[in-house]
Design an enzyme around this catalytic site. Structure first.
Site, PDB file in Angstrom:
ATOM      1  N   LYS A 190       2.151  -3.742   6.544  1.00  0.00           N
ATOM      2  CA  LYS A 190       2.556  -3.707   5.131  1.00  0.00           C
ATOM      3  C   LYS A 190       4.061  -3.441   5.033  1.00  0.00           C
ATOM      4  O   LYS A 190       4.769  -4.065   4.241  1.00  0.00           O
ATOM      5  CB  LYS A 190       1.775  -2.625   4.370  1.00  0.00           C
TER       6      LYS A 190
ATOM      7  N   TYR B 243      -1.993  -1.304  10.901  1.00  0.00           N
ATOM      8  CA  TYR B 243      -2.251  -1.849   9.560  1.00  0.00           C
ATOM      9  C   TYR B 243      -1.106  -1.474   8.608  1.00  0.00           C
ATOM     10  O   TYR B 243      -0.516  -2.326   7.941  1.00  0.00           O
ATOM     11  CB  TYR B 243      -3.587  -1.317   9.009  1.00  0.00           C
TER      12      TYR B 243
ATOM     13  N   SER C  74       0.841  -1.196   0.000  1.00  0.00           N
ATOM     14  CA  SER C  74       0.000   0.000   0.000  1.00  0.00           C
ATOM     15  C   SER C  74       0.875   1.245   0.000  1.00  0.00           C
ATOM     16  O   SER C  74       1.995   1.240   0.532  1.00  0.00           O
ATOM     17  CB  SER C  74      -0.846  -0.014   1.276  1.00  0.00           C
TER      18      SER C  74
HETATM   19  P1  NAD Z   1     -10.959  -7.250   1.430  1.00  0.00           P
HETATM   20  O1  NAD Z   1     -11.111  -7.275   2.903  1.00  0.00           O
HETATM   21  O2  NAD Z   1     -12.155  -6.975   0.597  1.00  0.00           O
HETATM   22  O3  NAD Z   1     -10.309  -8.633   0.930  1.00  0.00           O
HETATM   23  C1  NAD Z   1      -9.418  -9.379   1.709  1.00  0.00           C
HETATM   24  C2  NAD Z   1      -9.895 -10.819   1.718  1.00  0.00           C
HETATM   25  O4  NAD Z   1      -8.988 -11.614   2.486  1.00  0.00           O
HETATM   26  C3  NAD Z   1     -11.273 -11.005   2.344  1.00  0.00           C
HETATM   27  O5  NAD Z   1     -12.096 -11.730   1.444  1.00  0.00           O
HETATM   28  C4  NAD Z   1     -11.011 -11.770   3.642  1.00  0.00           C
HETATM   29  O6  NAD Z   1     -12.085 -12.636   3.943  1.00  0.00           O
HETATM   30  C5  NAD Z   1      -9.727 -12.505   3.299  1.00  0.00           C
HETATM   31  N1  NAD Z   1      -8.839 -12.838   4.445  1.00  0.00           N
HETATM   32  C6  NAD Z   1      -8.375 -12.013   5.411  1.00  0.00           C
HETATM   33  N2  NAD Z   1      -7.534 -12.666   6.235  1.00  0.00           N
HETATM   34  C7  NAD Z   1      -7.454 -13.943   5.771  1.00  0.00           C
HETATM   35  C8  NAD Z   1      -6.737 -15.099   6.176  1.00  0.00           C
HETATM   36  N3  NAD Z   1      -5.943 -15.086   7.249  1.00  0.00           N
HETATM   37  N4  NAD Z   1      -6.875 -16.222   5.454  1.00  0.00           N
HETATM   38  C9  NAD Z   1      -7.696 -16.270   4.378  1.00  0.00           C
HETATM   39  N5  NAD Z   1      -8.402 -15.214   3.937  1.00  0.00           N
HETATM   40  C10 NAD Z   1      -8.276 -14.051   4.624  1.00  0.00           C
HETATM   41  O7  NAD Z   1      -9.782  -6.216   1.105  1.00  0.00           O
HETATM   42  P2  NAD Z   1      -9.326  -5.596  -0.299  1.00  0.00           P
HETATM   43  O8  NAD Z   1      -9.712  -4.168  -0.312  1.00  0.00           O
HETATM   44  O9  NAD Z   1      -9.732  -6.468  -1.404  1.00  0.00           O
HETATM   45  O10 NAD Z   1      -7.750  -5.640  -0.098  1.00  0.00           O
HETATM   46  C11 NAD Z   1      -6.965  -6.717  -0.558  1.00  0.00           C
HETATM   47  C12 NAD Z   1      -5.526  -6.500  -0.135  1.00  0.00           C
HETATM   48  O11 NAD Z   1      -5.068  -5.250  -0.648  1.00  0.00           O
HETATM   49  C13 NAD Z   1      -5.330  -6.434   1.391  1.00  0.00           C
HETATM   50  O12 NAD Z   1      -4.114  -7.055   1.710  1.00  0.00           O
HETATM   51  C14 NAD Z   1      -5.259  -4.949   1.649  1.00  0.00           C
HETATM   52  O13 NAD Z   1      -4.532  -4.651   2.798  1.00  0.00           O
HETATM   53  C15 NAD Z   1      -4.550  -4.453   0.397  1.00  0.00           C
HETATM   54  N6  NAD Z   1      -4.806  -3.038   0.116  1.00  0.00           N
HETATM   55  C16 NAD Z   1      -6.101  -2.593   0.035  1.00  0.00           C
HETATM   56  C17 NAD Z   1      -6.348  -1.251  -0.203  1.00  0.00           C
HETATM   57  C18 NAD Z   1      -7.773  -0.728  -0.261  1.00  0.00           C
HETATM   58  O14 NAD Z   1      -7.961   0.474  -0.117  1.00  0.00           O
HETATM   59  N7  NAD Z   1      -8.777  -1.553  -0.471  1.00  0.00           N
HETATM   60  C19 NAD Z   1      -5.270  -0.352  -0.368  1.00  0.00           C
HETATM   61  C20 NAD Z   1      -3.974  -0.842  -0.295  1.00  0.00           C
HETATM   62  C21 NAD Z   1      -3.750  -2.196  -0.046  1.00  0.00           C
END
Ligand code: NAD
Ligand code: UDP
Length: 337
Positions: free
Chosen positions: A153, A149, A124
């Site tokens: 990362k 959080y 991120s």
């Molecule tokens: P999200 O919460 O919609 O998706 C994450 C998924 O991972 C969920 O379906 C959850 O059920 C699953 N999960 C969590 N922990 C788990 C585990 N231990 N084992 C198996 N499944 C697990 O989030 P997103 O927005 O799709 O983000 C995806 C990734 O991108 C994350 O790592 C997040 O930190 C990163 N990210 C997101 C953003 C944002 O703004 N959405 C920005 C930067 C980085």
């Protein structure tokens, strides 16, 4: 490629699964459903005509991960699984360190043992902290994160970098996402936060359909042209396509690589509200509220490296993303069943 997508039923993961299928790859999804719904699989099938293999398991469960690698000849992994709510991470730091770090450690161990050497990690822009220079380049020094959080990362980036040093057979891409917004144009897939949304776009979309009364704009006294914070909002479909491009790059055996995935363009909170109103035809009532602690004034990416090396570029506008987010919210007022 046979691609294991961890967290593949979530917001970015599900769009990426669709993009992988469209590019001819074979995604296999593992998700523990802690922040997503099983119904996403049907929706992916409606869009693509493909029923994806799905394993409900936790990435911290080594036995379950071993079983997946033994059952499928996995060529590469995209690791989305993780917890991402900034505010919750301040209240429950151990939950965040435990889930995000351990899931990555277990995954890497399983990959090593099963001879799978291609990994894409969801990092991120938060790793840059409060930026001293803009736009942010991949070479910009990392900053101080303002919450657990963000720290997970940064720590995982460090772990994977240390690991890559001594495992030259591994190809690892650290993808620093800027602000993903929008939804699938079909209205079937989109961001479906539990409870009160933390992020701007889902909040605006819920106000637009009348589920919430008004938006709180967190501060209009920042040193920006209209006083509100500036971010680099990227359509989630562009982001998903960036992952497909990154997999192609890993096939060149580059070792450890880092890319910013953004648009290169900054947009203020007031500009987002205007774009949303234009795209939806709906007024978004707001009040100016105090600043939210931990927010940086502005961040946006320099995307030259991704464009040059991945042959990828974000194509969609903030207005496109607002239209898609609104359609998704209208079609799913209470989220995905
Ligand atoms: P999200 O919460 O919609 O998706 C994450 C998924 O991972 C969920 O379906 C959850 O059920 C699953 N999960 C969590 N922990 C788990 C585990 N231990 N084992 C198996 N499944 C697990 O989030 P997103 O927005 O799709 O983000 C995806 C990734 O991108 C994350 O790592 C997040 O930190 C990163 N990210 C997101 C953003 C944002 O703004 N959405 C920005 C930067 C980085
Ligand atoms: N924001 C806002 N009201 C909200 C949610 C967010 O004014 O209800 C602002 C927030 O202060 C920031 C921008 O919108 O300037 C983007 O916030 P978000 O939480 O979506 O992303 P991040 O803070 O991670 O960049």
């Amino acid at each position: 490629m046979k691609v294991l997508v961890t967290g593949g039923l979530g917001f970015i993961g599900s769009e990426t699964v669709v993009a992988l299928l469209e590019a001819g790859h074979e995604p296999i999804v593992v998700d523990n459903l802690c922040n997503s719904k099983i119904g996403v699989i049907d929706r992916i099938e409606t869009i693509t005509g493909v029923r994806i293999p799905f394993i409900q398991a936790d990435c911290r469960d080594k036995e379950a991960m071993d079983k997946i690698f033994s059952s499928y000849q996995i060529d590469g992994v995209i690791h989305f699984a993780g917890l991402k709510a900034v505010g919750e991470s301040v209240k429950l730091p151990l939950k965040y360190y435990e889930n995000n770090l351990l899931s990555t450690l277990v995954l890497i161990q399983a990959m090593e043992e099963h001879g799978c050497h291609n990994l894409v990690f969801s990092s991120s822009a938060t790793v840059y902290g409060d930026p001293g220079e803009l736009p942010l380049k991949e070479t910009t020094p990392l900053g101080t994160t303002t919450n657990p959080y963000g720290e997970t990362k940064k720590m995982i980036e460090r772990i994977l970098t240390d690991y890559a040093h001594v495992h030259p057979e591994f190809n690892i891409a650290l993808l620093r996402y800027f602000n993903p917004i929008g939804a699938h144009p079909s209205g079937l897939l989109g961001e479906d936060p539990r409870g009160i949304p933390n992020n701007l776009l889902p909040y605006v979309a819920q106000v637009a359909i009348g589920r919430r009364d008004h938006l709180n704009v967190f501060g209009d006294d920042y040193p920006t042209p209209d006083g509100t914070c500036i971010r680099d909002y990227i359509h989630v479909l562009d982001l998903a396509e960036g992952h497909v491009a990154t997999l192609n790059k890993l096939n060149e055996n580059p070792g450890l690589v880092i890319y910013n995935l953004g648009t290169g363009k900054g947009t203020s909170v007031f500009e987002v509200i205007k774009a949303f109103e234009k795209a939806s035809g709906v007024k978004v009532p707001y009040v100016v509220a105090p600043r939210r602690s931990g927010d940086v004034t502005a961040n946006y990416a320099n995307v030259d490296k991704a464009e040059k090396e991945l042959h990828w570029k974000a194509k969609r506008s903030v207005e496109d993303a607002c239209r898609d987010a609104y359609n998704f919210q209208k079609a799913n007022p209470e989220g995905i069943a």
